[in-house]
Design an enzyme around this catalytic site. Structure first.
Site, PDB file in Angstrom:
ATOM      1  CG  LEU A 115     -15.863   3.274 -17.923  1.00 43.10           C
ATOM      2  CD1 LEU A 115     -16.401   1.606 -18.301  1.00 43.10           C
ATOM      3  CD2 LEU A 115     -14.809   4.351 -18.885  1.00 43.10           C
ATOM      4  CB  SER A 130     -31.141   4.773 -14.672  1.00 43.42           C
ATOM      5  OG  SER A 130     -30.780   2.929 -15.074  1.00 43.42           O
TER       6      SER A 130
END
EC number: 1.3.5.2
Length: 340
Positions: free
Chosen positions: A63, A174
């Site tokens: 974020l 990821s």
């Protein structure tokens, strides 16, 4: 208040909304406004990895990739803040559009690709922050670094962030950097963990403190693969595991608008899969390594379910996008209400 703000933000493109929200949270933090505007969660201190957390509910990495709003997020009531993923050199990430909302499923799909301004920029933001709580820094490899040289990138980042971080997370999960997830398995994982452990001991000697290392893993692993990862983490002397990153699966969202977009799926649809990984890890680790649970927490009770499954701490991201700061309080309250 957040419901109205979300209605306005959701009229913008997801990435524009993200950037604007980050600017607003950062500005509120610099002015000291966020703590006054948001009701704070109850005090629920916990000690994990030798660190003292104000409460067990943290901000997940992704974020705030560049550390732009550390103070702002802390003032919202998070018990700890994790920034990044950061790479040795700045990189733009994947082409836009690369971030998609699936509001019908309380979910997000992203293929951001570690877009960030580089580790040196992030360190400047950390130095400018007034935050004195637990700060995690999540590190990764540059897109153009071959997987067989990935260890070099992780060591560069480890060297640079070592004295600035309360703990350091190594992101090998990821789905948006080609080949990255291969580092979770076999000899590749062992070589990476051994290199990190050796360098950490050198840094601990040089700086007089041992900074904990956590490894962030994917939810798309079999029980057998998860068990092998757990064994490797214990053998190498890692300090924690974060379970989990986003999923490549699309169960339950295939028919939704943007449900077929490439990238990692987060939010409510990953809850069950992620919590299962936590349970498997807890069984394999036997309390020898703490688990930080992330994935699918969109209600307070989900945080309690993660703790019941064996986690010591939890992190939120997508749930925060949909529910706002109230989710922090709900999660802390749900954990506090658990039987002791």
């Amino acid at each position: 208040m957040y419901t109205l703000a979300r209605q306005l933000l959701f009229k913008l493109s997801p990435e524009t909304s993200h950037d604007l929200s980050l600017d607003l949270i950062g500005a509120g933090g610099r002015l000291g406004l966020n703590g006054m505007l948001c009701k704070q969660p109850a005090s629920l201190p916990v000690s994990v990895m030798g660190l003292n957390f104000a409460n067990p509910v943290g901000l997940a990495a992704g974020l705030d990739k560049n550390g732009a709003a550390i103070d702002g997020f802390a003032q919202l009531g998070f018990g700890f803040v994790e920034i990044g993923t950061v790479t040795p050199r700045p990189q733009p990430g994947n082409p836009k559009p690369r971030l998609f909302r699936l509001p019908e499923a309380t979910a997000i799909i992203n293929r951001m690709g570690f877009n960030n301004l580089g580790v040196d920029h992030l360190l400047g933001r950390v130095r400018a922050s007034r935050y004195k709580g637990v700060l995690g820094i999540n590190i990764g490899k540059n897109f153009d670094t071959p997987v067989e040289r990935a260890v070099d990138d992780y060591l560069i980042c480890l060297d640079k962030v070592y004295t600035a971080a309360s703990y350091i997370t190594v992101n090998v999960s990821s789905p948006n950097t080609p080949g990255l997830r291969s580092l979770q398995f076999g000899d590749s994982l062992k070589q990476l963990l051994d290199a990190l452990a050796e360098r950490r001991e050198q840094l601990a000697g040089a700086h007089g403190k041992r900074v904990p290392l956590a490894i962030k893993i994917a939810p798309d692993m079999s029980d057998e693969e998860t068990a092998l990862v757990a064994a490797a983490l214990m053998e190498s002397g890692m300090d924690a595991v974060i379970a989990t990153n986003t999923t490549l699966g699309r169960e339950g969202v295939e028919a939704l608008p943007y449900g077929g977009e490439a990238g990692g799926l987060s939010g409510a649809p990953v809850l069950e899969k992620s919590t299962h990984i936590v349970k498997v890890l807890a069984g394999e680790l036997g309390g020898k390594l703490p688990i930080i649970a992330a994935g699918g927490i969109t209600e307070g009770r989900h945080a309690a379910e993660k703790i019941a499954a064996g986690a010591s701490l939890v992190q939120i991201y997508s749930g925060f996008i949909y529910k706002g700061p109230a989710l922090i309080r709900e999660a802390v309250d749900a954990i506090a209400a658990m039987p002791r």
